[in-house]
Design a protein around this motif. Sequence first.
Motif, PDB file in Angstrom:
ATOM      1  N   LEU A  12     -15.101  17.073  -3.081  1.00  0.00           N
ATOM      2  CA  LEU A  12     -14.831  17.473  -1.861  1.00  0.00           C
ATOM      3  C   LEU A  12     -13.241  17.240  -1.334  1.00  0.00           C
ATOM      4  CD1 LEU A  12     -17.728  16.294   0.390  1.00  0.00           C
ATOM      5  CD2 LEU A  12     -17.337  18.482  -0.669  1.00  0.00           C
ATOM      6  N   PRO A  13     -12.703  18.058  -0.685  1.00  0.00           N
ATOM      7  CA  PRO A  13     -11.365  18.009  -0.301  1.00  0.00           C
ATOM      8  C   PRO A  13     -11.166  16.574   0.916  1.00  0.00           C
ATOM      9  CG  PRO A  13     -12.166  19.757   0.716  1.00  0.00           C
ATOM     10  CD  PRO A  13     -13.071  19.128  -0.311  1.00  0.00           C
ATOM     11  N   GLU A  14     -10.126  16.102   1.050  1.00  0.00           N
ATOM     12  CA  GLU A  14     -10.030  14.996   2.059  1.00  0.00           C
ATOM     13  C   GLU A  14     -10.296  15.547   3.343  1.00  0.00           C
ATOM     14  OE1 GLU A  14      -6.942  11.418   3.494  1.00  0.00           O
ATOM     15  OE2 GLU A  14      -6.176  13.139   2.187  1.00  0.00           O
ATOM     16  N   HIS A  15     -11.062  14.688   4.104  1.00  0.00           N
ATOM     17  CA  HIS A  15     -11.463  14.892   5.501  1.00  0.00           C
ATOM     18  C   HIS A  15     -12.543  16.039   5.724  1.00  0.00           C
ATOM     19  CE1 HIS A  15      -7.897  12.553   6.539  1.00  0.00           C
ATOM     20  NE2 HIS A  15      -7.179  13.483   6.208  1.00  0.00           N
ATOM     21  N   TYR A  16     -13.029  16.508   4.565  1.00  0.00           N
ATOM     22  CA  TYR A  16     -14.220  17.846   4.655  1.00  0.00           C
ATOM     23  C   TYR A  16     -15.259  17.222   5.336  1.00  0.00           C
ATOM     24  CZ  TYR A  16     -17.951  20.670   3.038  1.00  0.00           C
ATOM     25  OH  TYR A  16     -18.903  21.764   3.068  1.00  0.00           O
ATOM     26  N   ASP A  17     -15.825  18.273   6.470  1.00  0.00           N
ATOM     27  CA  ASP A  17     -16.483  18.086   7.511  1.00  0.00           C
ATOM     28  C   ASP A  17     -17.849  19.003   7.154  1.00  0.00           C
ATOM     29  OD1 ASP A  17     -18.272  18.233   9.638  1.00  0.00           O
ATOM     30  OD2 ASP A  17     -16.524  18.282  11.120  1.00  0.00           O
ATOM     31  N   LEU A  18     -18.990  18.482   6.503  1.00  0.00           N
ATOM     32  CA  LEU A  18     -20.083  19.167   6.104  1.00  0.00           C
ATOM     33  C   LEU A  18     -20.565  19.749   7.314  1.00  0.00           C
ATOM     34  CD1 LEU A  18     -22.200  20.051   3.966  1.00  0.00           C
ATOM     35  CD2 LEU A  18     -23.323  17.970   4.598  1.00  0.00           C
ATOM     36  N   ALA A  19     -21.006  19.386   8.467  1.00  0.00           N
ATOM     37  CA  ALA A  19     -21.778  19.784   9.549  1.00  0.00           C
ATOM     38  C   ALA A  19     -20.856  21.060  10.170  1.00  0.00           C
ATOM     39  CB  ALA A  19     -22.004  18.807  10.578  1.00  0.00           C
ATOM     40  N   GLY A  20     -19.514  20.700  10.436  1.00  0.00           N
ATOM     41  CA  GLY A  20     -18.667  21.633  10.980  1.00  0.00           C
ATOM     42  C   GLY A  20     -18.287  22.818  10.177  1.00  0.00           C
ATOM     43  N   THR A  21     -18.620  22.654   8.934  1.00  0.00           N
ATOM     44  CA  THR A  21     -18.385  23.834   7.921  1.00  0.00           C
ATOM     45  C   THR A  21     -19.625  24.736   7.924  1.00  0.00           C
ATOM     46  OG1 THR A  21     -16.791  22.703   6.630  1.00  0.00           O
ATOM     47  CG2 THR A  21     -17.995  24.406   5.443  1.00  0.00           C
ATOM     48  N   LEU A  22     -20.810  23.873   7.747  1.00  0.00           N
ATOM     49  CA  LEU A  22     -22.140  24.819   7.529  1.00  0.00           C
ATOM     50  C   LEU A  22     -22.429  25.168   8.662  1.00  0.00           C
ATOM     51  CD1 LEU A  22     -23.741  25.100   4.777  1.00  0.00           C
ATOM     52  CD2 LEU A  22     -21.884  23.386   4.650  1.00  0.00           C
ATOM     53  N   SER A  23     -22.185  24.866   9.888  1.00  0.00           N
ATOM     54  CA  SER A  23     -22.647  25.473  11.132  1.00  0.00           C
ATOM     55  C   SER A  23     -22.215  26.928  11.163  1.00  0.00           C
ATOM     56  CB  SER A  23     -22.194  24.806  12.340  1.00  0.00           C
ATOM     57  OG  SER A  23     -20.680  24.647  12.214  1.00  0.00           O
ATOM     58  N   GLY A  24     -21.024  27.261  10.325  1.00  0.00           N
ATOM     59  CA  GLY A  24     -20.428  28.573  10.352  1.00  0.00           C
ATOM     60  C   GLY A  24     -21.236  29.639   9.604  1.00  0.00           C
ATOM     61  N   LEU A  25     -22.319  29.161   9.092  1.00  0.00           N
ATOM     62  CA  LEU A  25     -23.389  30.099   8.433  1.00  0.00           C
ATOM     63  C   LEU A  25     -24.423  30.649   9.848  1.00  0.00           C
ATOM     64  CD1 LEU A  25     -24.459  28.303   5.389  1.00  0.00           C
ATOM     65  CD2 LEU A  25     -23.094  30.317   5.302  1.00  0.00           C
ATOM     66  N   ALA A  26     -24.271  30.162  10.764  1.00  0.00           N
ATOM     67  CA  ALA A  26     -25.011  30.712  11.855  1.00  0.00           C
ATOM     68  C   ALA A  26     -24.286  31.670  12.823  1.00  0.00           C
ATOM     69  CB  ALA A  26     -25.663  29.185  12.764  1.00  0.00           C
TER      70      ALA A  26
END
Length: 303
Positions: free
Chosen positions: A12-26
């Motif tokens: 993962l890159p620094e500061h990666y936000d899993l929840a913020g990113t994957l919410s874009g699938l919705a």
Amino acid sequence: MTAVLPARLLNLPEHYDLAGTLSGLAVIRNDPTVRVTAREAWWVTRTPDGPGTLHFVRSGGTLTAEAFGAGAAWLLERADAIAGLRDDLSSFASVAGRHEVVRRLARTHQGWRMPASGLVFHHLLPAILGQKVTYQEAYRSYRAILRHFGEPAPGMPDMPVPPAAEAIAATPYYVLHPFGVEQRRADTLRRAADRAAALERAVDAADAVRRLVSLPGIGPWTAAEVVRASHGDPDAVSVGDYHLPNTVAWALAREARADDRRMLELLEPFRGHRGRVCRLLMAAGIGAPKYGPRFQIRSFARF
């Protein structure tokens, strides 16, 4: 519960936000096919190989991806794209610096990436249901369709697998009507389902948009909602949105009301990342002063 295939480890890159990113699938808020927390995420879909569930677990700077079901191999091969790790942010810092509000939001949400699912119809279904209705109406219809057509997800039976395009294409209108879907959206949905195979063959976001808007009932708003999630297009702007022009105008120019032309004019300095900027503004809860009529919630099932 054990994945059939070996897990895939992603750096993962620094500061990666899993929840913020994957919410874009919705495409629609609270999509039952997406479940995310700060450290774990599930996504259920129907791949070209069949139903599948993708599970991410974060540990420090590593993301572990495991998958279940007939679509497991397909999902693992695309796991980095689905996690937004193919998203190119190299030019965004200089673009975001062109406006103080965008610069601040970009810094606050620097861990967000644009996920790219590689699937069109998965996102097209809720996007069509969201045309010209309130969120509550669209969500209610979407949940009803998932309950009617769906099946338990592999490895996550309390989450639904979205319906196959073939099943939607073969469904007469009177079946969809009790779910709150009037004939216009039902016909659009069934036409799109009938052409789903061609839509999935799009080579990139621009090609997907061309194929989508060639179908009656699908315009730039629906196409943009889809390609942001299917292809991770950071420049896709939902032209025709009820609230977005006012949000953009208020955030960038302190203008309480705007049309699509004015919105695109204000977004032009961010070309290449206009959709990313819109997502940041919407997520920040920036809203123009509210006055005037609101959409009424209707129930087509009663008619």
